[in-house]
Design an enzyme around this catalytic site. Structure first.
Site, PDB file in Angstrom:
ATOM      1  N   SER A  96       0.797  -1.227   0.000  1.00  9.07           N
ATOM      2  CA  SER A  96       0.000   0.000   0.000  1.00  9.07           C
ATOM      3  C   SER A  96       0.830   1.278   0.000  1.00  9.07           C
ATOM      4  O   SER A  96       0.317   2.335  -0.333  1.00  9.07           O
ATOM      5  CB  SER A  96      -0.953   0.005   1.186  1.00  9.07           C
ATOM      6  OG  SER A  96      -0.224   0.037   2.394  1.00  9.07           O
ATOM      7  N   HIS A 153      -6.309  -4.196  -1.136  1.00  8.47           N
ATOM      8  CA  HIS A 153      -6.161  -3.024  -2.014  1.00  8.47           C
ATOM      9  C   HIS A 153      -6.325  -3.398  -3.486  1.00  8.47           C
ATOM     10  O   HIS A 153      -5.736  -2.745  -4.351  1.00  8.47           O
ATOM     11  CB  HIS A 153      -4.786  -2.368  -1.818  1.00  8.47           C
ATOM     12  CG  HIS A 153      -4.719  -1.436  -0.659  1.00  8.47           C
ATOM     13  ND1 HIS A 153      -5.313  -0.196  -0.646  1.00  8.47           N
ATOM     14  CD2 HIS A 153      -4.132  -1.565   0.554  1.00  8.47           C
ATOM     15  CE1 HIS A 153      -5.083   0.408   0.505  1.00  8.47           C
ATOM     16  NE2 HIS A 153      -4.370  -0.415   1.260  1.00  8.47           N
ATOM     17  N   LYS A 191     -12.827  -1.030   1.761  1.00 14.62           N
ATOM     18  CA  LYS A 191     -12.120  -0.188   0.791  1.00 14.62           C
ATOM     19  C   LYS A 191     -12.991  -0.046  -0.463  1.00 14.62           C
ATOM     20  O   LYS A 191     -14.001   0.642  -0.423  1.00 14.62           O
ATOM     21  CB  LYS A 191     -10.725  -0.744   0.526  1.00 14.62           C
ATOM     22  CG  LYS A 191      -9.830  -0.561   1.766  1.00 14.62           C
ATOM     23  CD  LYS A 191      -8.401  -0.974   1.589  1.00 14.62           C
ATOM     24  CE  LYS A 191      -7.578  -0.570   2.809  1.00 14.62           C
ATOM     25  NZ  LYS A 191      -6.967  -1.708   3.514  1.00 14.62           N
TER      26      LYS A 191
HETATM   27  C1  PLP Z   1      -6.857  -2.152   4.941  1.00 18.71           C
HETATM   28  C2  PLP Z   1      -6.182  -3.463   5.057  1.00 18.71           C
HETATM   29  C3  PLP Z   1      -6.528  -4.376   6.055  1.00 18.71           C
HETATM   30  C4  PLP Z   1      -7.514  -4.046   7.135  1.00 18.71           C
HETATM   31  O1  PLP Z   1      -8.837  -4.085   6.643  1.00 18.71           O
HETATM   32  P1  PLP Z   1     -10.021  -3.728   7.620  1.00 18.71           P
HETATM   33  O2  PLP Z   1     -11.211  -4.420   7.022  1.00 18.71           O
HETATM   34  O3  PLP Z   1     -10.137  -2.241   7.611  1.00 18.71           O
HETATM   35  O4  PLP Z   1      -9.684  -4.250   8.962  1.00 18.71           O
HETATM   36  C5  PLP Z   1      -5.891  -5.606   6.061  1.00 18.71           C
HETATM   37  N1  PLP Z   1      -4.958  -5.920   5.146  1.00 18.71           N
HETATM   38  C6  PLP Z   1      -4.592  -5.053   4.189  1.00 18.71           C
HETATM   39  C7  PLP Z   1      -3.544  -5.446   3.201  1.00 18.71           C
HETATM   40  C8  PLP Z   1      -5.181  -3.800   4.118  1.00 18.71           C
HETATM   41  O5  PLP Z   1      -4.801  -2.939   3.169  1.00 18.71           O
END
Ligand code: PLP
Length: 400
Positions: free
Chosen positions: A190, A218, A249
């Site tokens: 990310s 992502h 997301k």
């Molecule tokens: C955003 C993210 C998470 C966490 O996701 P949530 O549903 O907000 O807990 C986990 N792993 C990765 C790679 C992320 O980018």
């Protein structure tokens, strides 16, 4: 007695502040969108100002999409506000099962299981599937939730350098005597917007008899021809064993996470995963909204195409303007400010841009390596071409 603890916590907070690492939360006064209101109360005016938002994970613009809102609103009447139960007692509605089926179909797996978040999905998956006889081999840049999840398992742990296949191979050789091996990677890193080299990872997995687990938070919804994520992008859906991901997301951005994979994996997680067994079911309106978001992502390529076009436009205009971008095509677009002075420069430019109503976030050490400060711009299908041009203009003016 709070007593001495107060002084200790105060000292720790002061240390964070002195190091310039205090995170301050800006308060939005509007729904999450390409254009948001930002409260200016912190600066004493008590008002709100409009900002163009280039730092959300709202890749497909579904966070305030009318069809997603309608589904969630309708679900309040049809399914109620909360479940007040974990799934296995009385917290499973037919729509929870429908969302799990839809996720599995989208990702090309046998089945899927919902969690309250992807943090919980990653927190639950490793302890259940891998014991002391097994080996977990994890990319050094994997998300914090993977690191914590791996810690909770009794398996032997190995770490390989980011996307470094020679190092991964060396770790696989060290782990050759384990009962089973699993390679764990984020689908997209990310801070860089780089995709994990899944075909090469799958080759090594097959050579060394290892499973592959990809956290595709992502990517799902917008990477790959149908938005199926990085395995779809690379044509390795059948070679990746387990996918974890988030509903927080691209897929509406509310909350919830999942593990998708073979039937036995999902079935055993339903019996044993602690964050699944001992935490409340995902709220009905969130399930309905997420299902609507998933259907939009699956059935229409319009938002994906807009996202690709916005990303390409931003990258070409910024390159023309002489900015230093990390290469790639992911909507995470890091604008680099290398060198000793980079962190200060990235911070100054982000502040100047916010004063102009363009919201971007600078990252510097320790979040990214020293000397590799950056402003991470995240494009969305919700941005208009004019929004993208305004962002580039703001970068140019802020650079001075
Ligand atoms: C955003 C993210 C998470 C966490 O996701 P949530 O549903 O907000 O807990 C986990 N792993 C990765 C790679 C992320 O980018």
């Amino acid at each position: 007695m709070y007593g001495d603890t107060r002084a200790r916590l105060r000292a720790e907070l002061d240390e964070i502040e002195a190091a310039g690492l205090t995170k301050r939360e800006r308060q939005l006064t509007t729904p999450q969108s390409a254009h948001v209101g930002v409260a200016t109360a912190a600066r004493g005016s008590g008002g709100t100002e409009e900002a163009l938002n280039f730092c959300a994970n709202n890749y497909l613009g579904l966070a305030d999409h009318p069809d997603v809102l309608a589904a969630a609103r309708n679900a309040l009447d049809e399914w109620g506000f909360g479940m007040a139960s974990v799934r296995f007692i009385c917290g499973t509605q037919t729509q929870h099962t429908a969302l799990e089926r839809a996720l599995a179909d989208y990702l090309g797996t046998d089945d899927a299981i919902l969690f309250s978040s992807c943090f919980d999905a990653n927190g639950g998956v490793f302890e259940v599937l891998f014991g002391a006889e097994d080996a977990i081999i994890s990319d050094e840049l994997n998300h914090a939730s993977i690191i914590d999840g791996v810690r909770l398992s009794k398996a032997r742990r190995y770490r390989y350098r980011n996307a470094d296949m020679a190092d991964l191979e060396a770790r696989l050789q060290e782990a050759a005597d384990a009962r089973s091996r699993v390679i764990v990677t984020d689908g997209v890193f990310s801070m860089d917007g780089y995709l994990a080299p899944l075909p090469e990872i799958c080759d090594l997995a097959e050579r060394y008899d290892a499973m592959v687990l990809v956290d595709d938070s992502h990517a799902v919804g917008f990477v790959g021809p149908n938005g199926g994520g990085t395995p779809e992008h690379f044509g390795v859906v059948d070679r990746v064993d387990i996918v974890t991901g988030t509903l927080g997301k691209a897929l509406g951005g509310a909350s919830g996470g999942y593990v998708a994979g073979p039937q036995e994996v999902v079935d055993l997680l339903r019996q044993r995963a602690r964050p699944y067994l001992f935490s409340n079911a995902v709220a009905p309106s969130v399930v309905a909204g997420s299902l609507a978001a998933l259907e939009i992502a699956r059935d229409s390529s319009a938002a994906r195409e807009r996202l690709v076009a916005n990303t390409a436009l931003f990258r070409s205009l910024m390159t023309e303007a002489g900015f230093d971008l990390l290469p790639g095509e992911h909507p995470i677009t890091p604008v680099m400010f290398p060198g000793e002075d980079g962190a200060r420069e990235a911070g100054r430019i982000a502040d100047a841009m916010l004063a102009e109503g363009v919201y971007v976030i600078p990252f510097s050490f320790p979040v990214v390596p020293r000397g590799k400060a950056r402003i991470r711009v995240q494009l969305s299908a919700a941005h208009s071409e004019d929004d993208v041009r305004r962002c580039v203009d703001a970068f140019v003016r802020a650079r001075g």
